[in-house]
Design a protein around this motif. Structure first.
Motif, short mmCIF file in Angstrom:
data_model
loop_
_atom_site.label_atom_id
_atom_site.label_comp_id
_atom_site.label_asym_id
_atom_site.label_seq_id
_atom_site.Cartn_x
_atom_site.Cartn_y
_atom_site.Cartn_z
N ILE A 110 6.24 -28.65 -13.52
CA ILE A 110 6.62 -27.24 -13.56
C ILE A 110 7.79 -27.08 -14.52
N ARG A 111 7.60 -26.22 -15.50
CA ARG A 111 8.65 -25.89 -16.47
C ARG A 111 9.23 -27.13 -17.14
N GLY A 112 8.36 -28.06 -17.53
CA GLY A 112 8.79 -29.19 -18.32
C GLY A 112 9.44 -30.31 -17.55
N LEU A 113 9.52 -30.21 -16.25
CA LEU A 113 10.13 -31.27 -15.45
C LEU A 113 9.04 -32.04 -14.72
N ALA A 114 9.24 -33.35 -14.58
CA ALA A 114 8.26 -34.24 -13.98
C ALA A 114 7.96 -33.83 -12.54
N PRO A 115 6.84 -34.29 -11.99
CA PRO A 115 6.49 -33.93 -10.61
C PRO A 115 7.57 -34.26 -9.59
N ASP A 116 8.45 -35.24 -9.88
CA ASP A 116 9.52 -35.58 -8.94
C ASP A 116 10.47 -34.41 -8.70
#
Length: 913
Positions: A110-116
């Motif tokens: 989401i919005r360029g951040l990893a699933p973590d």
């Protein structure tokens, strides 16, 4: 670059869309009631359209009703999300991107951040993950059993466990809100364009589902039951370049000995068969307007069998076998001179027959009760979520016979696509192949390996909230509440070597164990020997446990207890004569985390590691304020502003208490690496601004911008560490107990910013001759200054794609429906499974996938309720490609992985009583 037909068509539709946005608004969508996290799926009612328009109408109702900034996807009918999986449907939302695993979208950024950095809930409740960390794997959730999903991009303090990048709330149907009896059956067959690669896995599969919804006792009791089965294969043609390096000795006598050469490669055929059974049940009781009780249950069992056969070999000048290149031809890859074609001599190919299995089980149970008492509304919720995964990772090796034989392999490499190889030996000839350890440098020290990773996680959650309605003023109500969540995750990997019997003597495979040779013709190779893997292992191999430090570094447990309390004031007033809604409040979060593991010191070959039990942890507090405002500046035109503090808890493998340590023979100094049970979260401040224009019940245009300032980031750091408590079972006496430790730690952050555009246009509502035509699209642009590997590094942020785009053109009229969609994601740094069942990162290149669907629904007559469906996925056979993440001289990156999954075709029907 020349435009494709789809691109030109989209450009034309976008031109129409711009014109349409200037027209007067022709209709108004009904304002939905305020959202409630645990029961909000019963707030959207009375859908007068079907298919895509129904989905968009429900989506618009949800977006307008929310005070937070959200995206939503809704089912077009019972058991009918727009795509095969909930993950693929989510990737069509603005700012969301999926990562393909085994040819299917499995995790979401989401919005360029990893699933973590995100969290996933089911009906508002946190979900356990069968993976190594927190990220939910969406293939566990059949799309036929999910009624829709809402993605929260801004914070709502009333929702516990929200992610830093966002929160995905998957929702099942509410039978009382549905309001009528329904029985629905779905059945689809599927096949792929790649021929069957292995006899164990068919190229054909199927999926089916059945749903039942009903109401009883004067509509005070509702029941919903759903079952979904999936039996789907995947055929994968795979190539990987291991490393590019100097090969000047192998080019001796040429004028191009400065060229780089590929020093290792693999060509394999992989087939996977995935079987999943999912069950969903809802029991709802609402005897009056003052009491509402819902029990949700979900169960999923997932299994995967993966067969991999192929060949791999080193073309390395340092093997000691006298490898050289005959008739080498040269080219430039990314600005660097390379050996592109020729014949590599004196090679020892390793022929692989591997069998990997995976069994997952997921359970979720929740009970929600709501009471209305005068001005008070009390909401109590109890839930449990558990997951467990057992895997087998098995590899066996074969080489040329007799022992010590070499092969010469011709090659022609490509900057993109499969290379072409021409071996001098027929690898399908059983008389020329034997089970052995044929790798150079005396082999790999074993004749195969078998590993058994095991992961188990449980989440227990209790929540109590209350709302008090205020009689006047700018604030309409006040919410207070508390949530207690206990999470426990345990992982271990049972590592074992395989050794051939009779003191590792090479042996030819009994003909009774052979199966049809595996073709590798997509890379020019006739094929490789293939055998029934498990019977072969049982007959020829002994198993010996591996007890080195790597084994114990993968055995750990992490426990978290999180108490979240909140207070929120809900706003419902006017400002400058315009309606203003929203909320302001804060969460107060107390976290108590701990981990257990092992301190394992290096060992002498053949001896087990020395182990010491380790336990550590930390308690910390966070205050997370948030503001959400929504002003209707013109009729059905909203400006939304959101600001707040957010956080994402550390990866669970980075929180492990494990420490591995050893003393260098030459340096006589201690060194080691570890997890960090004292890690604190990623923390950020977030600001969002959007403008939304709702043109009618099924059309809207929205644009927005966001900014996140990460106050901290987690990356691996090196520092002095006291190894006094580490056992030293070597003969080397260290100079000092102080040595170098490498472990994850909290460090400085950075910023993330981006822009998003989304729209849905029912073109016939603006221009009658286009009745039935429509367009759905989204585009996001994201940029980051975050250095995930620490200051003064240039590595990209995991999961960050600069651009993500989704476009869908559709026609829907008189029961006929047709659509074509394209998903695009620019290059990003993705997490993948690497050697020895460990996780690592690679650079995944840009991906464009085109899907199409045709359906026809019969609304009356003998076959009323029947819908026929034809679906084609990955029409352009978009490959999965990665590149070396080490920059070579000349500024170019080298190709690494190239995989093709082929096209997938589905045909079936649904029948609604």
């Amino acid at each position: 670059m020349q435009k494709t037909r789809l691109s030109r068509a989209v450009a034309q539709v976008l031109g129409v869309a711009v014109g349409v946005s200037m027209l007067p608004m022709t209709g108004h969508a009904q304002q939905a009631k305020a959202n409630d996290t645990k029961n909000n799926t019963d707030q959207i009612e009375v859908i007068s359209v079907t298919g895509i328009r129904r989905s968009m109408e429900t989506t618009i109702d949800i977006k307008k009703a929310e005070t937070a900034i959200v995206e939503a996807v809704s089912a077009e009918d019972i058991g009918k999300l727009p795509d095969q999986s909930i993950a693929e449907s989510l990737t069509r939302l603005s700012g969301l991107a999926g990562q393909r695993v085994n040819g299917r979208v499995q995790v979401i950024s989401i919005r360029g951040l990893a699933p973590d950095f995100s969290t996933t809930t089911l009906n508002g409740r946190q979900q356990a993950s069968a993976g190594d960390n927190r990220a939910v794997e969406y293939d566990q959730y059949p799309s036929e059993l999910i009624n829709g999903a809402v993605v929260y991009k801004s914070s709502d303090v009333g929702i516990a466990g929200m992610g830093l990048s966002g929160t995905v709330d998957m929702r099942t149907i509410r039978p009382l809100a549905h309001g009528e009896q329904a029985v629905v059956f779905n059945l689809r067959s599927e096949t792929g364009s790649i021929d069957q690669l292995h006899p164990e896995v068919s190229k054909n599969g199927w999926r089916g589902s059945a749903s039942y919804i009903d109401q009883f006792a004067d509509d005070t009791i509702g029941v919903a039951i759903g079952y979904a089965h999936m039996d789907t294969p995947t055929q994968v043609q795979h190539y990987k370049a291991w490393e590019w390096n100097t090969v000047d000795n192998a080019l001796a006598g040429t004028s191009n000995d400065d060229a780089l050469g590929l020093v290792g490669q693999e060509v394999t055929a992989v087939a996977r068969n995935q079987v999943r059974d999912g069950v969903m049940a809802v029991l709802e009781y609402k005897p009056n307007d003052n009491f509402h009780s819902i029990v949700d249950a979900y169960y999923s069992k997932f299994s995967q069998d993966e067969v991999m056969r192929g060949a791999m070999w080193f073309t390395n000048q340092w093997t000691g076998d006298g490898m050289e290149f005959l008739n080498p031809q040269f080219d430039n890859f990314g600005g660097t001179k390379v050996v592109r074609s020729g014949v590599a001599t004196n090679l020892r190919p390793v022929l692989r027959n591997d069998l990997n299995t995976r069994d997952d089980e997921l359970k979720a149970l929740g009970w929600n009760n709501k009471w209305k008492l005068d001005r008070w509304t009390i909401d109590a919720d109890l839930s449990y979520s558990g997951s467990e995964r057992d895997e087998q990772v098995l590899e066996t090796y074969a080489g040329l016979a007799p022992t010590g034989s070499f092969d010469n392999i011709g090659f022609e490499l490509q900057p993109e696509g499969f290379p072409v190889y021409t071996p001098g030996t027929d690898y399908t000839d059983v008389n020329k192949v034997q089970l052995s350890d044929p790798a150079p440098w005396g082999g790999w020290g074993h004749d195969g390996a078998i590993r058994f990773p095991h992961v188990k996680e449980t989440i227990k959650e209790a929540e109590l909230n209350a709302r008090y309605e205020l009689s006047d003023g700018a604030f309409s109500s006040v919410d207070i509440g508390a949530n207690y969540t206990k999470r426990q995750k345990d992982k271990e990997v049972d590592d074992n070597d395989l050794f051939l019997k009779n003191n590792r003597a090479p042996v030819k495979v009994d003909p009774s164990l052979l199966v049809s040779p595996t073709s590798l013709s997509f890379a020019g190779i006739k094929g490789v020997i293939s055998y029934d893997i498990m019977p072969t292992v049982n007959r020829y191999y002994d198993i010996k446990p591996i007890l080195d430090t790597n084994r114990w570094n993968k055995a750990w447990g992490v426990e978290e207890e999180v108490l979240t309390s909140f207070i929120k004031l809900n706003i419902d007033t006017e400002l400058w004569g315009k309606p203003l809604k929203g909320n302001i409040g804060s969460q107060f979060v107390r976290t108590d985390q701990s981990s257990s593991g092992f301190l394992a010191s290096d060992y002498k070959p053949g001896n087990p590691s020395t182990l010491t039990q380790v336990e550590a942890g930390k308690t910390y507090n966070d205050v997370l304020p948030a503001l959400n405002l929504s002003m209707e500046v013109l009729d059905d035109q909203f400006v939304r502003l959101a600001a707040g503090k957010t956080m994402a808890r550390p990866r669970m493998d980075e929180m492990r208490a494990n420490i591995t340590a050893g003393v260098g023979v030459d340096s006589r100094r201690w060194s080691g690496n570890s997890g960090n049970p004292e890690l604190e979260p990623w923390r950020a401040k977030a600001l969002d601004l959007t403008y939304e224009v709702y043109l009618n019940d099924t059309s809207y245009i929205a644009g927005g911008a966001f900014y996140k300032k990460l106050d901290s980031y987690i990356y691996t750091q090196n520092f002095d560490f006291d190894f006094s408590n580490a056992p030293n079972n070597s003969t080397v006496i260290p100079i000092s107990p102080i040595g170098n430790m490498s472990r994850p730690a909290n460090g400085e952050g950075g910023s993330l910013r981006g822009y998003e555009l989304s729209m849905s246009l029912d073109l016939g509502s603006f221009y009658l001759p286009l009745s039935g035509f429509g367009f759905i699209g989204s585009q996001s642009w994201t940029d980051s200054s975050i250095k995930p590997d620490g200051p003064n590094t240039s590595t990209k942020l995991p999961g960050l794609s600069d651009r993500v785009r989704d476009l869908t053109l559709y026609y829907e009229r008189d029961g006929f429906s047709a659509r074509v969609s394209q998903r695009y994601r620019s290059a990003f740094r993705g997490e993948v499974v690497q050697l020895f069942a460990t996780r690592g990162y690679t650079e995944v290149l840009a991906d464009r996938q085109v899907d199409a669907q045709l359906s026809y629904s019969i609304d009356d007559g003998t076959f009323a309720g029947l819908t026929l469906l034809l679906q084609a996925n990955n029409l352009t056979n978009s490959p999965y490609t990665t590149r070396m993440n080490t920059l070579q001289e000349g500024g170019g990156y080298f190709p690494e992985v190239y995989e093709e999954y082929g096209r997938q075709y589905l045909f079936g029907f649904s029948y609604k009583l």
